[in-house]
Scaffold this motif. Structure first.
Motif, PDB file in Angstrom:
ATOM      1  N   VAL A 294       0.867  -1.177   0.000  1.00 37.93           N
ATOM      2  CA  VAL A 294       0.000   0.000   0.000  1.00 37.93           C
ATOM      3  C   VAL A 294       0.899   1.221   0.000  1.00 37.93           C
ATOM      4  O   VAL A 294       1.788   1.349   0.851  1.00 37.93           O
ATOM      5  CB  VAL A 294      -0.921   0.026   1.234  1.00 37.93           C
TER       6      VAL A 294
ATOM      7  N   SER B 293       0.825   5.162   0.462  1.00 46.15           N
ATOM      8  CA  SER B 293      -0.093   6.182   0.992  1.00 46.15           C
ATOM      9  C   SER B 293       0.628   7.476   1.349  1.00 46.15           C
ATOM     10  O   SER B 293       0.253   8.147   2.297  1.00 46.15           O
ATOM     11  CB  SER B 293      -0.835   5.637   2.216  1.00 46.15           C
TER      12      SER B 293
ATOM     13  N   ALA C 220       0.064  10.086  -3.280  1.00 41.78           N
ATOM     14  CA  ALA C 220      -1.211   9.375  -3.335  1.00 41.78           C
ATOM     15  C   ALA C 220      -2.331  10.240  -2.772  1.00 41.78           C
ATOM     16  O   ALA C 220      -3.446  10.248  -3.300  1.00 41.78           O
ATOM     17  CB  ALA C 220      -1.110   8.058  -2.571  1.00 41.78           C
ATOM     18  N   ARG C 221      -2.046  10.983  -1.713  1.00 42.41           N
ATOM     19  CA  ARG C 221      -3.083  11.821  -1.111  1.00 42.41           C
ATOM     20  C   ARG C 221      -3.455  12.995  -2.007  1.00 42.41           C
ATOM     21  O   ARG C 221      -4.574  13.511  -1.928  1.00 42.41           O
ATOM     22  CB  ARG C 221      -2.615  12.312   0.269  1.00 42.41           C
TER      23      ARG C 221
ATOM     24  N   HIS D  38      -8.983   8.732  -2.082  1.00 40.98           N
ATOM     25  CA  HIS D  38      -8.827   7.525  -1.268  1.00 40.98           C
ATOM     26  C   HIS D  38      -7.479   7.500  -0.559  1.00 40.98           C
ATOM     27  O   HIS D  38      -7.274   6.697   0.350  1.00 40.98           O
ATOM     28  CB  HIS D  38      -8.981   6.277  -2.137  1.00 40.98           C
ATOM     29  N   GLY D  39      -6.543   8.330  -1.006  1.00 47.90           N
ATOM     30  CA  GLY D  39      -5.281   8.494  -0.302  1.00 47.90           C
ATOM     31  C   GLY D  39      -4.307   7.342  -0.390  1.00 47.90           C
ATOM     32  O   GLY D  39      -3.358   7.286   0.399  1.00 47.90           O
ATOM     33  N   ALA D  40      -4.496   6.408  -1.331  1.00 48.00           N
ATOM     34  CA  ALA D  40      -3.588   5.261  -1.404  1.00 48.00           C
ATOM     35  C   ALA D  40      -3.619   4.635  -2.791  1.00 48.00           C
ATOM     36  O   ALA D  40      -4.638   4.666  -3.483  1.00 48.00           O
ATOM     37  CB  ALA D  40      -3.945   4.213  -0.353  1.00 48.00           C
TER      38      ALA D  40
ATOM     39  N   TYR E 183      -2.258   0.808  -4.649  1.00 49.09           N
ATOM     40  CA  TYR E 183      -2.065  -0.573  -4.211  1.00 49.09           C
ATOM     41  C   TYR E 183      -1.325  -1.374  -5.273  1.00 49.09           C
ATOM     42  O   TYR E 183      -1.427  -1.093  -6.470  1.00 49.09           O
ATOM     43  CB  TYR E 183      -3.412  -1.232  -3.920  1.00 49.09           C
TER      44      TYR E 183
END
Length: 307
Positions: free
Chosen positions: A281, A283, A287-288, A293-295, A297
Motif C-alpha cells: 500500500v 499512501s 497518493a493523497r 482515497h489516499g492510497a 495498491y
C-alpha cells in the motif's frame, strides 16, 4: 473453442437459471437475466491488436511469469474541475501525471484505474506512452492499463454492471498475453456504488455486481484479476473469497476474512493460480494528492504456464 477465447462456453440459460434460485422474483432478477444474456457476447471474443510497441528501457529485467499488478481509484475529473465538490484540490490532469509517475517508480506492469473520465484518459495516454489503456465509451468508466513492452492485448469485451440506483455501466473484460512467455491473464475492473446519505440503499446493486463478477470468473478460461473500488470492506472480502468462487485475496483467506484487519474499499481478487504475494500500500503525499482515497495498491502475481 479457439485458444484466444477467454471464457468457457455454455448454454445461454445456464447463468440466469442458477442466479434466479438465489434471488427473489422482481426487478433485480429480471435485470440480472438481461445482463447474463448480453454477457454471452464475450464468450468468444474477437482478436484485437495492441497497436505500435513503444520501446521503453526497463528499470530491471522482466522475469517471465512474475509481474506487478497495481490498482487505484483515479477520482473522476469532475470532482476537482471548476464548480466540482472538490474544486480546490489538484485538477484531474496533473493528478494523472502523478499516477503515471507512481506506476513508473513502482515498476507496475499492468493494473486497473477506477473512476476515470475523458480528460484523465487522454492525460494518461499522453504522459504514459509506455502504457496502453483499455476503456469503454462511458463518460466515467473503469479502465485496464498494461505496459506495452511486457504485454500485448489479446481481446477486449464488455459486461454490463450497475452503479447508483441501478444505472447501467459497461466494464471491459480484457485478456492480456505476456510477450516473453505467451502466458495469458484476464482483468475485470469494477466500481460498485456506495451507500451515502443522499443515495442510500445501494447494497442490492453491489450484491448484483458481485454475482456478475462471479459469473465472469466462472466462465473464464484464463486466470482472472478483478480489482477496483468495491465500496465495501470485509464483507466483499468474505463474499468473493468464499468457497466456490475460485478467487483469493492478498489480504486474508476466507476462514480469516471476517476477523482480518479492516480492509480498504479498493481491493483486488485473483484466481488462486496467480499466487499473489508482496502486497503493498502506497499512501504518501503523492497518493493523497492524486486520489481522495489516499492510497495506491500493488501485488505481485505469477502467471501460470497453463490453467
Amino acid at each position: 473453442m479457439s485458444p484466444n477465447a477467454p471464457f468457457a462456453s455454455g448454454s445461454a440459460s445456464d447463468g440466469p437459471d442458477r442466479i434466479d434460485k438465489r434471488w427473489r422474483a422482481g426487478a433485480v432478477a429480471v435485470a440480472l437475466c438481461g445482463v447474463l444474456a448480453a454477457g454471452i457476447s464475450f464468450l468468444v471474443p474477437m482478436t484485437a491488436t495492441a497497436g505500435p510497441t513503444v520501446k521503453v528501457a526497463q528499470a530491471e529485467p522482466v522475469q517471465p511469469g512474475f509481474q506487478r499488478f497495481g490498482w487505484l481509484n483515479a477520482w473522476a475529473d469532475h470532482h476537482t474541475a471548476p464548480g466540482g465538490s472538490a474544486a480546490g484540490r489538484l485538477d484531474g490532469v496533473p493528478r494523472m501525471r502523478i499516477v503515471v509517475g507512481h506506476l513508473r517508480r513502482t515498476l507496475t506492469d499492468f493494473g486497473v484505474l477506477a473512476e476515470v473520465e475523458t480528460r484523465q484518459r487522454e492525460a494518461f495516454e499522453s504522459f504514459g506512452r509506455e502504457f496502453a489503456l483499455v476503456s469503454t465509451p462511458d463518460p466515467t468508466d473503469d479502465a485496464v492499463f498494461y505496459r506495452r513492452s511486457v504485454f500485448r492485448l489479446v481481446s477486449k469485451d464488455t459486461v454490463t454492471m450497475y452503479y447508483r440506483d441501478g444505472a447501467r455501466v459497461s466494464a471491459p473484460v480484457v485478456v492480456l498475453e505476456e510477450r516473453s512467455s505467451g502466458q495469458r491473464v484476464g482483468v475485470l475492473p469494477v466500481h460498485f456504488p456506495a451507500s451515502l446519505p443522499s443515495i442510500p440503499e445501494q447494497k442490492r446493486w453491489r450484491d448484483l455486481n458481485a454475482l456478475i463478477v462471479k459469473d465472469v470468473v466462472a466462465r473464464a478460461e484464463v486466470p482472472m484479476v478483478v480489482a477496483g473500488d468495491f465500496n465495501q470492506r470485509n464483507d466483499i472480502l468474505c463474499d468473493l473469497t468464499s468457497p466456490g468462487t475460485g478467487l483469493v485475496s492478498p489480504l486474508a483467506t476466507y476462514d480469516r476474512c471476517a476477523a482480518a484487519p479492516r480492509a480498504p474499499i479498493d481491493q483486488a481478487f485473483l484466481s488462486s493460480s496467480l499466487r499473489p504475494d508482496r502486497y503493498r500500500v502506497y499512501s504518501g503525499p503523492s497518493a493523497r494528492r492524486a486520489t481522495d482515497h489516499g492510497a495506491f495498491y500493488q501485488v505481485r502475481v505469477r502467471i501460470p504456464d497453463s490453467v
